[in-house]
Motif scaffolding. Structure first.
Motif, PDB file in Angstrom:
ATOM      1  N   TRP A  21      40.017  32.905  52.990  1.00 19.06           N
ATOM      2  CA  TRP A  21      40.846  32.598  54.304  1.00 19.06           C
ATOM      3  C   TRP A  21      42.307  32.802  54.067  1.00 19.06           C
ATOM      4  CZ3 TRP A  21      40.271  30.799  59.213  1.00 19.06           C
ATOM      5  CH2 TRP A  21      38.993  30.524  59.473  1.00 19.06           C
ATOM      6  N   LEU A  22      42.567  32.355  52.802  1.00 24.73           N
ATOM      7  CA  LEU A  22      44.058  32.404  52.583  1.00 24.73           C
ATOM      8  C   LEU A  22      44.505  33.872  52.331  1.00 24.73           C
ATOM      9  CD1 LEU A  22      46.147  30.486  52.204  1.00 24.73           C
ATOM     10  CD2 LEU A  22      45.989  30.312  49.736  1.00 24.73           C
ATOM     11  N   LEU A  23      43.509  34.709  51.768  1.00 20.28           N
ATOM     12  CA  LEU A  23      44.098  36.104  51.634  1.00 20.28           C
ATOM     13  C   LEU A  23      44.047  36.751  52.878  1.00 20.28           C
ATOM     14  CD1 LEU A  23      42.003  36.773  48.358  1.00 20.28           C
ATOM     15  CD2 LEU A  23      44.433  37.116  48.424  1.00 20.28           C
ATOM     16  N   ALA A  24      43.199  36.506  53.857  1.00 27.46           N
ATOM     17  CA  ALA A  24      43.042  36.987  54.995  1.00 27.46           C
ATOM     18  C   ALA A  24      44.462  36.584  55.676  1.00 27.46           C
ATOM     19  CB  ALA A  24      41.873  36.555  55.883  1.00 27.46           C
ATOM     20  N   VAL A  25      44.644  35.420  55.682  1.00 27.67           N
ATOM     21  CA  VAL A  25      45.965  35.034  56.535  1.00 27.67           C
ATOM     22  C   VAL A  25      47.183  35.689  55.961  1.00 27.67           C
ATOM     23  CG1 VAL A  25      47.463  33.079  57.078  1.00 27.67           C
ATOM     24  CG2 VAL A  25      44.913  32.593  57.168  1.00 27.67           C
ATOM     25  N   ALA A  26      47.127  35.745  54.616  1.00 26.23           N
ATOM     26  CA  ALA A  26      48.353  36.631  54.073  1.00 26.23           C
ATOM     27  C   ALA A  26      48.317  37.948  54.362  1.00 26.23           C
ATOM     28  CB  ALA A  26      48.318  36.254  52.561  1.00 26.23           C
ATOM     29  N   GLU A  27      47.086  38.544  54.892  1.00 22.26           N
ATOM     30  CA  GLU A  27      46.916  40.030  55.206  1.00 22.26           C
ATOM     31  C   GLU A  27      47.008  40.998  53.926  1.00 22.26           C
ATOM     32  OE1 GLU A  27      48.846  41.490  58.662  1.00 22.26           O
ATOM     33  OE2 GLU A  27      49.512  39.696  59.111  1.00 22.26           O
ATOM     34  N   VAL A  28      46.215  40.204  52.888  1.00 23.62           N
ATOM     35  CA  VAL A  28      45.846  40.863  51.714  1.00 23.62           C
ATOM     36  C   VAL A  28      44.361  41.522  51.762  1.00 23.62           C
ATOM     37  CG1 VAL A  28      45.769  40.829  49.109  1.00 23.62           C
ATOM     38  CG2 VAL A  28      47.544  39.530  50.650  1.00 23.62           C
ATOM     39  N   GLU A  29      44.346  42.671  51.550  1.00 25.03           N
ATOM     40  CA  GLU A  29      43.133  43.430  51.280  1.00 25.03           C
ATOM     41  C   GLU A  29      42.628  42.986  49.961  1.00 25.03           C
ATOM     42  OE1 GLU A  29      42.993  47.561  52.106  1.00 25.03           O
ATOM     43  OE2 GLU A  29      44.038  47.360  54.158  1.00 25.03           O
ATOM     44  N   PHE A  30      41.363  42.651  50.038  1.00 27.08           N
ATOM     45  CA  PHE A  30      40.585  42.480  48.695  1.00 27.08           C
ATOM     46  C   PHE A  30      39.122  42.864  48.761  1.00 27.08           C
ATOM     47  CE2 PHE A  30      39.875  38.975  51.593  1.00 27.08           C
ATOM     48  CZ  PHE A  30      38.437  38.559  51.810  1.00 27.08           C
ATOM     49  N   ASP A  31      38.566  43.246  47.309  1.00 24.32           N
ATOM     50  CA  ASP A  31      37.238  44.039  47.444  1.00 24.32           C
ATOM     51  C   ASP A  31      36.399  42.449  46.673  1.00 24.32           C
ATOM     52  OD1 ASP A  31      37.543  46.319  48.282  1.00 24.32           O
ATOM     53  OD2 ASP A  31      38.118  47.149  46.172  1.00 24.32           O
ATOM     54  N   GLU A  32      35.087  42.855  46.956  1.00 19.69           N
ATOM     55  CA  GLU A  32      34.556  41.551  46.330  1.00 19.69           C
ATOM     56  C   GLU A  32      33.225  42.191  45.337  1.00 19.69           C
ATOM     57  OE1 GLU A  32      33.649  38.055  48.848  1.00 19.69           O
ATOM     58  OE2 GLU A  32      34.003  39.473  50.305  1.00 19.69           O
ATOM     59  N   VAL A  33      33.040  41.456  44.184  1.00 15.11           N
ATOM     60  CA  VAL A  33      31.843  41.583  43.446  1.00 15.11           C
ATOM     61  C   VAL A  33      31.071  40.352  43.565  1.00 15.11           C
ATOM     62  CG1 VAL A  33      31.008  42.050  41.077  1.00 15.11           C
ATOM     63  CG2 VAL A  33      33.220  43.370  41.663  1.00 15.11           C
ATOM     64  N   PHE A  34      29.724  40.876  43.943  1.00 12.16           N
ATOM     65  CA  PHE A  34      28.792  39.713  44.155  1.00 12.16           C
ATOM     66  C   PHE A  34      27.963  39.523  42.893  1.00 12.16           C
ATOM     67  CE2 PHE A  34      29.497  41.187  48.837  1.00 12.16           C
ATOM     68  CZ  PHE A  34      30.418  40.137  49.066  1.00 12.16           C
ATOM     69  N   LEU A  35      27.766  38.313  42.694  1.00 11.03           N
ATOM     70  CA  LEU A  35      27.146  37.952  41.406  1.00 11.03           C
ATOM     71  C   LEU A  35      25.886  37.597  42.119  1.00 11.03           C
ATOM     72  CD1 LEU A  35      29.094  35.513  39.403  1.00 11.03           C
ATOM     73  CD2 LEU A  35      28.874  37.820  39.125  1.00 11.03           C
ATOM     74  N   GLU A  36      24.778  38.480  41.736  1.00 12.05           N
ATOM     75  CA  GLU A  36      23.088  38.146  42.146  1.00 12.05           C
ATOM     76  C   GLU A  36      22.221  37.909  41.302  1.00 12.05           C
ATOM     77  OE1 GLU A  36      22.571  41.939  44.092  1.00 12.05           O
ATOM     78  OE2 GLU A  36      23.921  41.189  46.239  1.00 12.05           O
ATOM     79  N   THR A  37      22.565  37.919  39.861  1.00 12.65           N
ATOM     80  CA  THR A  37      21.732  38.038  38.610  1.00 12.65           C
ATOM     81  C   THR A  37      22.373  37.030  37.857  1.00 12.65           C
ATOM     82  OG1 THR A  37      22.369  39.635  37.512  1.00 12.65           O
ATOM     83  CG2 THR A  37      20.491  40.117  39.376  1.00 12.65           C
ATOM     84  N   ARG A  38      21.468  36.467  36.803  1.00 16.98           N
ATOM     85  CA  ARG A  38      22.061  35.736  35.560  1.00 16.98           C
ATOM     86  C   ARG A  38      22.837  37.004  34.771  1.00 16.98           C
ATOM     87  NH1 ARG A  38      23.810  31.054  34.251  1.00 16.98           N
ATOM     88  NH2 ARG A  38      23.909  30.715  31.839  1.00 16.98           N
ATOM     89  N   GLU A  39      22.046  37.924  34.691  1.00 15.97           N
ATOM     90  CA  GLU A  39      22.933  38.766  33.753  1.00 15.97           C
ATOM     91  C   GLU A  39      24.382  39.131  34.060  1.00 15.97           C
ATOM     92  OE1 GLU A  39      18.763  38.560  33.068  1.00 15.97           O
ATOM     93  OE2 GLU A  39      19.644  38.915  35.272  1.00 15.97           O
ATOM     94  N   GLN A  40      24.507  39.404  35.427  1.00 13.38           N
ATOM     95  CA  GLN A  40      25.891  39.565  35.790  1.00 13.38           C
ATOM     96  C   GLN A  40      26.630  38.671  35.485  1.00 13.38           C
ATOM     97  OE1 GLN A  40      24.778  40.228  39.928  1.00 13.38           O
ATOM     98  NE2 GLN A  40      26.438  41.842  40.019  1.00 13.38           N
ATOM     99  N   TYR A  41      26.513  37.640  35.500  1.00 11.30           N
ATOM    100  CA  TYR A  41      27.360  36.009  35.159  1.00 11.30           C
ATOM    101  C   TYR A  41      27.534  36.086  33.565  1.00 11.30           C
ATOM    102  CZ  TYR A  41      28.745  31.385  34.916  1.00 11.30           C
ATOM    103  OH  TYR A  41      29.250  30.046  34.496  1.00 11.30           O
ATOM    104  N   GLU A  42      26.486  36.351  32.872  1.00 13.04           N
ATOM    105  CA  GLU A  42      26.421  36.605  31.412  1.00 13.04           C
ATOM    106  C   GLU A  42      27.456  37.390  30.909  1.00 13.04           C
ATOM    107  OE1 GLU A  42      22.237  36.217  30.024  1.00 13.04           O
ATOM    108  OE2 GLU A  42      22.299  34.325  30.315  1.00 13.04           O
TER     109      GLU A  42
END
Length: 221
Positions: A21-42
């Protein structure tokens, strides 16, 4: 040219949503890396990317920031959303902390085996403890602090929308808050963020719950 901001979290709201929300209001573009597995987190853990072994984590300005409040503070200060002076910042922080306390209760519903009592408690506290504070604060001013938009306003809007998802009509007795909500949603950056297809996340569902259990190895009753 600065590198794009990158958010590391699950594909859902949780503690990252206020940051989005805050990035959107500041009009800052961002990418996202979604954690879907335990391996990604580890992998993040083994790489040393998570100071306290937890997410959300935000890559910004050459840093890997964790701790939601610290991230929000950094973004707010960087984009002039934290008040005009030290006294304003104290007020912004107090309002923001209150909003975050309330939103935290809503976030935890997804892992509750019996959400009904918790919903009743949230509704009661919202009406008796939190919303009256904001109703009074918005009895005249357009914004909560210092006559200018701050992260407290952004988080309050996010919170009121979350409350209405669970309790339609909850703002009926809080006309100042409802008017504030209407004003905020007309801000172009916010209006855009509320449109379908934006990076705003929807209410938590079973898929999100499953991801929480998988990534963080949570055993639910």
């Amino acid at each position: 040219m600065a590198e794009k901001v990158v958010l590391h979290y699950l594909n859902g709201r949780g503690r990252m949503e206020s940051i989005r929300w805050l990035l959107a209001v500041a009009e800052v573009e961002f990418d996202e890396v979604f954690l879907e597995t335990r391996e990604q987190y580890e992998k993040l853990l083994s790489d040393g990317a998570l100071m306290f072994q937890q997410v959300p984590m935000v890559e910004i300005d050459g840093m890997k920031l964790i701790q939601t409040k610290a991230i929000l503070n950094y973004i707010a200060e960087k984009y002039n959303l934290d008040g005009k002076d030290i006294k304003d910042r104290a007020m912004v922080n107090m309002y923001s902390e209150g909003v975050m306390d309330l939103m935290e209760m809503i976030m935890l519903l997804i892992i509750s085996p019996d959400p009904k009592p918790k919903l009743d408690n949230i509704e009661s506290k919202a009406k008796k403890r939190y919303l009256p504070v904001f109703e009074k604060a918005l009895s005249g001013p357009i914004y909560l602090v210092g006559g200018k938009l701050s992260r407290a306003d952004v988080q309050l809007l996010e919170c009121t929308l979350m409350l209405e998802e669970k309790f339609p009509g909850i703002l009926a007795d809080f006309p100042n808050v409802k008017s504030f909500q209407g004003r905020m949603t007309r801000i172009p950056a916010i209006s855009e963020f509320l449109q379908p297809g934006s990076k705003r996340k929807q209410q938590p569902d079973e898929k999100y719950k499953k991801a929480i259990m998988e990534v963080f190895q949570i055993k639910l009753p």
